[in-house]
Enzyme design. Structure first.
Site, PDB file in Angstrom:
ATOM      1  N   ASN A   1       0.883  -1.191  -0.126  1.00 44.96           N
ATOM      2  CA  ASN A   1       0.043  -0.028  -0.070  1.00 44.96           C
ATOM      3  C   ASN A   1       0.835   1.275   0.037  1.00 44.96           C
ATOM      4  O   ASN A   1       1.978   1.178   0.061  1.00 44.96           O
ATOM      5  CB  ASN A   1      -0.922   0.019   1.203  1.00 44.96           C
ATOM      6  CG  ASN A   1      -0.186  -0.094   2.411  1.00 44.96           C
ATOM      7  OD1 ASN A   1       0.281   0.769   2.993  1.00 44.96           O
ATOM      8  ND2 ASN A   1      -0.307  -0.970   3.338  1.00 44.96           N
TER       9      ASN A   1
ATOM     10  N   LYS B   1     -12.192  -1.902  17.826  1.00 46.97           N
ATOM     11  CA  LYS B   1     -11.118  -2.595  18.232  1.00 46.97           C
ATOM     12  C   LYS B   1     -10.579  -2.311  19.750  1.00 46.97           C
ATOM     13  O   LYS B   1      -9.437  -2.677  20.172  1.00 46.97           O
ATOM     14  CB  LYS B   1      -9.872  -1.769  17.464  1.00 46.97           C
ATOM     15  CG  LYS B   1     -10.187  -2.023  16.044  1.00 46.97           C
ATOM     16  CD  LYS B   1      -8.896  -1.892  14.865  1.00 46.97           C
ATOM     17  CE  LYS B   1      -9.156  -1.921  13.425  1.00 46.97           C
ATOM     18  NZ  LYS B   1      -8.177  -2.410  12.825  1.00 46.97           N
TER      19      LYS B   1
ATOM     20  N   LYS C   1     -14.145   2.248  14.663  1.00 49.23           N
ATOM     21  CA  LYS C   1     -12.898   1.415  15.137  1.00 49.23           C
ATOM     22  C   LYS C   1     -12.375   1.533  16.089  1.00 49.23           C
ATOM     23  O   LYS C   1     -12.054   0.751  17.012  1.00 49.23           O
ATOM     24  CB  LYS C   1     -11.559   2.098  14.065  1.00 49.23           C
ATOM     25  CG  LYS C   1     -11.923   1.378  12.713  1.00 49.23           C
ATOM     26  CD  LYS C   1     -10.695   1.866  11.544  1.00 49.23           C
ATOM     27  CE  LYS C   1     -11.316   1.497  10.111  1.00 49.23           C
ATOM     28  NZ  LYS C   1     -10.589   2.127   9.081  1.00 49.23           N
TER      29      LYS C   1
ATOM     30  N   LYS D   1       8.092 -17.737  -9.835  1.00 49.19           N
ATOM     31  CA  LYS D   1       7.387 -16.784 -10.339  1.00 49.19           C
ATOM     32  C   LYS D   1       6.085 -17.184 -11.273  1.00 49.19           C
ATOM     33  O   LYS D   1       6.344 -18.149 -12.086  1.00 49.19           O
ATOM     34  CB  LYS D   1       8.388 -16.022 -11.427  1.00 49.19           C
ATOM     35  CG  LYS D   1       7.776 -14.580 -11.613  1.00 49.19           C
ATOM     36  CD  LYS D   1       8.783 -13.971 -12.843  1.00 49.19           C
ATOM     37  CE  LYS D   1       8.082 -13.080 -13.684  1.00 49.19           C
ATOM     38  NZ  LYS D   1       8.842 -12.714 -14.817  1.00 49.19           N
TER      39      LYS D   1
ATOM     40  N   PHE E   1      -4.577   4.338  14.365  1.00 45.30           N
ATOM     41  CA  PHE E   1      -4.981   5.348  13.263  1.00 45.30           C
ATOM     42  C   PHE E   1      -5.939   4.914  12.311  1.00 45.30           C
ATOM     43  O   PHE E   1      -6.247   3.896  12.149  1.00 45.30           O
ATOM     44  CB  PHE E   1      -3.541   5.466  12.478  1.00 45.30           C
ATOM     45  CG  PHE E   1      -2.696   6.564  12.952  1.00 45.30           C
ATOM     46  CD1 PHE E   1      -2.002   6.510  14.064  1.00 45.30           C
ATOM     47  CD2 PHE E   1      -2.520   7.928  12.308  1.00 45.30           C
ATOM     48  CE1 PHE E   1      -1.180   7.239  14.568  1.00 45.30           C
ATOM     49  CE2 PHE E   1      -1.780   8.782  12.860  1.00 45.30           C
ATOM     50  CZ  PHE E   1      -0.834   8.566  13.882  1.00 45.30           C
TER      51      PHE E   1
ATOM     52  N   PRO F   1      -4.276 -11.254  10.890  1.00 48.46           N
ATOM     53  CA  PRO F   1      -4.645 -11.022  12.321  1.00 48.46           C
ATOM     54  C   PRO F   1      -4.612  -9.579  12.413  1.00 48.46           C
ATOM     55  O   PRO F   1      -3.644  -8.863  11.813  1.00 48.46           O
ATOM     56  CB  PRO F   1      -3.851 -11.760  13.213  1.00 48.46           C
ATOM     57  CG  PRO F   1      -2.545 -11.882  12.400  1.00 48.46           C
ATOM     58  CD  PRO F   1      -3.083 -12.065  10.730  1.00 48.46           C
ATOM     59  N   ASP F   2      -5.600  -9.052  13.219  1.00 52.39           N
ATOM     60  CA  ASP F   2      -5.629  -7.620  13.586  1.00 52.39           C
ATOM     61  C   ASP F   2      -4.764  -7.309  14.689  1.00 52.39           C
ATOM     62  O   ASP F   2      -4.948  -7.917  15.734  1.00 52.39           O
ATOM     63  CB  ASP F   2      -6.854  -7.011  13.854  1.00 52.39           C
ATOM     64  CG  ASP F   2      -6.891  -5.458  13.929  1.00 52.39           C
ATOM     65  OD1 ASP F   2      -7.567  -4.906  12.673  1.00 52.39           O
ATOM     66  OD2 ASP F   2      -6.643  -4.769  14.809  1.00 52.39           O
ATOM     67  N   ILE F   3      -3.687  -6.495  14.686  1.00 51.18           N
ATOM     68  CA  ILE F   3      -2.644  -6.301  15.649  1.00 51.18           C
ATOM     69  C   ILE F   3      -3.263  -5.713  16.930  1.00 51.18           C
ATOM     70  O   ILE F   3      -3.441  -6.115  18.052  1.00 51.18           O
ATOM     71  CB  ILE F   3      -1.465  -5.520  15.140  1.00 51.18           C
ATOM     72  CG1 ILE F   3      -0.871  -6.121  14.016  1.00 51.18           C
ATOM     73  CG2 ILE F   3      -0.283  -5.272  16.412  1.00 51.18           C
ATOM     74  CD1 ILE F   3       0.134  -5.306  13.329  1.00 51.18           C
TER      75      ILE F   3
HETATM   76  N1  CTP Z   1      -4.398  -2.616  12.143  1.00 50.27           N
HETATM   77  C1  CTP Z   1      -3.855  -3.606  13.011  1.00 50.27           C
HETATM   78  N2  CTP Z   1      -3.773  -4.655  12.327  1.00 50.27           N
HETATM   79  C2  CTP Z   1      -4.390  -4.938  11.171  1.00 50.27           C
HETATM   80  C3  CTP Z   1      -5.070  -3.991  10.331  1.00 50.27           C
HETATM   81  C4  CTP Z   1      -4.965  -2.735  10.914  1.00 50.27           C
HETATM   82  O1  CTP Z   1      -3.401  -3.318  13.987  1.00 50.27           O
HETATM   83  N3  CTP Z   1      -4.252  -6.178  10.679  1.00 50.27           N
HETATM   84  C5  CTP Z   1      -4.447  -1.229  12.707  1.00 50.27           C
HETATM   85  C6  CTP Z   1      -4.018   0.113  12.000  1.00 50.27           C
HETATM   86  O2  CTP Z   1      -2.119   0.016  12.583  1.00 50.27           O
HETATM   87  C7  CTP Z   1      -4.494   0.987  12.443  1.00 50.27           C
HETATM   88  C8  CTP Z   1      -5.765   0.704  12.691  1.00 50.27           C
HETATM   89  O3  CTP Z   1      -5.641  -0.564  12.883  1.00 50.27           O
HETATM   90  O4  CTP Z   1      -3.890   2.009  13.649  1.00 50.27           O
HETATM   91  C9  CTP Z   1      -6.811   0.924  11.593  1.00 50.27           C
HETATM   92  O5  CTP Z   1      -6.414   0.535  10.236  1.00 50.27           O
HETATM   93  P1  CTP Z   1      -7.532   0.364   9.106  1.00 50.27           P
HETATM   94  O6  CTP Z   1      -6.536  -0.153   7.946  1.00 50.27           O
HETATM   95  O7  CTP Z   1      -7.816   1.649   8.753  1.00 50.27           O
HETATM   96  O8  CTP Z   1      -8.411  -0.440   9.684  1.00 50.27           O
HETATM   97  P2  CTP Z   1      -9.234  -1.700   9.188  1.00 50.27           P
HETATM   98  O9  CTP Z   1      -9.508  -2.715  10.570  1.00 50.27           O
HETATM   99  O10 CTP Z   1      -8.294  -2.370   8.282  1.00 50.27           O
HETATM  100  O11 CTP Z   1     -10.451  -1.219   8.560  1.00 50.27           O
HETATM  101  P3  CTP Z   1     -11.004  -0.915   7.042  1.00 50.27           P
HETATM  102  O12 CTP Z   1      -9.741  -1.245   6.223  1.00 50.27           O
HETATM  103  O13 CTP Z   1     -12.254  -1.440   6.679  1.00 50.27           O
HETATM  104  O14 CTP Z   1     -10.854   0.709   7.015  1.00 50.27           O
END
Ligand code: CTP
Length: 401
Positions: free
Chosen positions: A209, A342, A338, A289, A324, A306-308
């Site tokens: 990204n 979260k 969020k 490849k 953020f 996984p979401d940190i």
């Molecule tokens: N984040 C995280 N772990 C992930 C994805 C996101 O900890 N796997 C954290 C980012 O570091 C940031 C926050 O979540 O602080 C929001 O990230 P964002 O990409 O906006 O949120 P998503 O939950 O991915 O929501 P969306 O993509 O649907 O907007």
């Protein structure tokens, strides 16, 4: 007074924004700073040394070959005297000379001879600022740990509109005040994640990204200046480790970042998740490849990462959590959602696009927490990072101490 007896050397190079630096001298002295001004020869065509002399109450130096001045406070003594050097405005020429280590006038010589942290506030026409030659010099300076303040976007003296305006005197002063640190995070351990993640498809391709990592790096630097012991977990970015950061862990994928943050956060008081973590990764990483099959298209199967932040907030004991939310629309409602979903203590929301957010020097944030919010208007990421750290410290103290 916040800058009482702080010794600040103001370098002024040739640009119309030099008139704003007169105001900067006044504002620095309002807070008790001692200011000495060194001008390039070019700067004297915009503002007279007498003006700066009257405002600073000190003699102003221009030439390296001034026998009188060298007898009084020689250039090496001046370099040692300074606790901070700020160059405002910094012209394209001055930045080129700094980037390449020139010492062909008093100001550049001082910068080489001084151990003081260097702050540079560029000011130039937007076309010049965008020129690759200038941008490459900016990158060199950044990598070397020089603090870039701005530039801002907007109307320019030349009639153009775009990026290249010098920050306002009060914004520059705020960065200097913050650089001396009010130690609001003294004794605390802070983990900051920054940058993008790359999810490999095969040995040569990945899904990534547009995060530059600059906001997270600025937060890490501001937290270190506020007295915290900072661990920076960085995705793939080409940025130098900010001064004062104790430990840097470089990662590539969201899974690596998840593991690195969880390990570091076990002993941390505060976690700031500024990284743009990839939500998905290819279910299978091809070991060779992938070959193109004409006309067949390609469907990639993705698995969720996984979401940190959610993993951390699920733990019974966890650090104060700051997330953020970079959004292209409906910023406030997505951010507040969020915050809740979260389990965060605070969220920093920003609109991306229109010269803000990803890949941009400027940002604007809106902070939310349970029962409150504050807006941090558009400014450079360095300035915003200091304001964010001050708010985090305040909230942390309110709920944890
Ligand atoms: N984040 C995280 N772990 C992930 C994805 C996101 O900890 N796997 C954290 C980012 O570091 C940031 C926050 O979540 O602080 C929001 O990230 P964002 O990409 O906006 O949120 P998503 O939950 O991915 O929501 P969306 O993509 O649907 O907007």
């Amino acid at each position: 007074m916040q800058l009482a007896h702080r010794r600040i050397l103001l370098g002024v190079s040739g640009g119309i924004a030099a008139y704003k630096s007169c105001e900067l001298v006044r504002r620095l002295r309002d807070l008790g700073a001692e200011v000495r001004v060194v001008m390039t020869e070019g700067a004297t065509h915009f503002v007279s040394p007498t003006t700066f002399q009257a405002l600073s109450g000190e003699s102003v130096r221009v030439s390296l070959w001034d026998e009188q001045a060298e007898m009084a406070m020689g250039h090496i003594e001046l370099a040692r005297w300074a606790e901070r050097i700020i160059i405002a405005p910094a012209s394209a020429d001055l930045m080129a000379r700094l980037a390449h280590g020139f010492a062909n006038d008093l100001l550049t010589t001082l910068c080489l001879a001084s151990p003081a942290p260097l702050y540079v506030a560029p000011a130039m026409n937007q076309q010049m600022w965008a020129h690759p030659a200038v941008q490459e010099n900016v990158d060199i300076l950044r990598r070397r740990g020089v603090h870039l303040l701005g530039p801002a976007s907007g109307d320019q003296a030349c009639g153009d509109i775009g990026s290249g305006r010098m920050l306002e005197p009060l914004e520059l002063r705020e960065a200097l005040v913050a650089s001396f640190g009010s130690a609001v995070l003294h004794g605390l351990k802070v983990v900051v994640s920054a940058g993008p993640t790359y999810e490999d498809i095969d040995p040569v391709r990945f899904i990534g990204n547009r995060s530059s990592g600059r906001m997270g790096f600025a937060v890490a630097e501001a937290a270190a200046q506020a007295g915290a012991e900072v661990t920076l977990v960085a995705g793939p970015v080409g940025l130098a480790t900010p001064p004062g950061v104790v430990r840097r862990v470089d990662v590539r994928t969201a899974a690596d970042m998840h593991a690195a943050v969880l390990a570091a956060a076990a002993k941390a008081d505060i976690y700031v998740g500024a990284a743009a973590v990839g939500d998905y990764r290819p279910s299978v990483v091809a070991s060779h490849k992938l070959k193109k099959h004409d006309g067949a298209g390609l469907i990639l199967e993705l698995a969720e990462n996984p979401d940190i932040l959610t993993s951390l907030s699920a733990q019974t004991v966890h650090p104060f959590l700051v997330g953020f939310a970079a959004e292209t629309h409906d910023v406030a409602s997505y951010a507040q959602d969020k915050l809740q979903r979260k389990g965060l203590d605070m969220i920093a929301a920003n609109q991306v696009g229109d010269g803000l957010g990803f890949e941009a020097a400027d940002n604007a944030l809106h902070l939310y927490w349970a029962g409150g919010s504050v807006e941090l208007p558009r400014a450079s990421k360095t300035v915003l990072a200091h304001q964010l750290v001050a708010q985090v410290a305040q909230r942390y103290k309110a709920v944890r101490q």
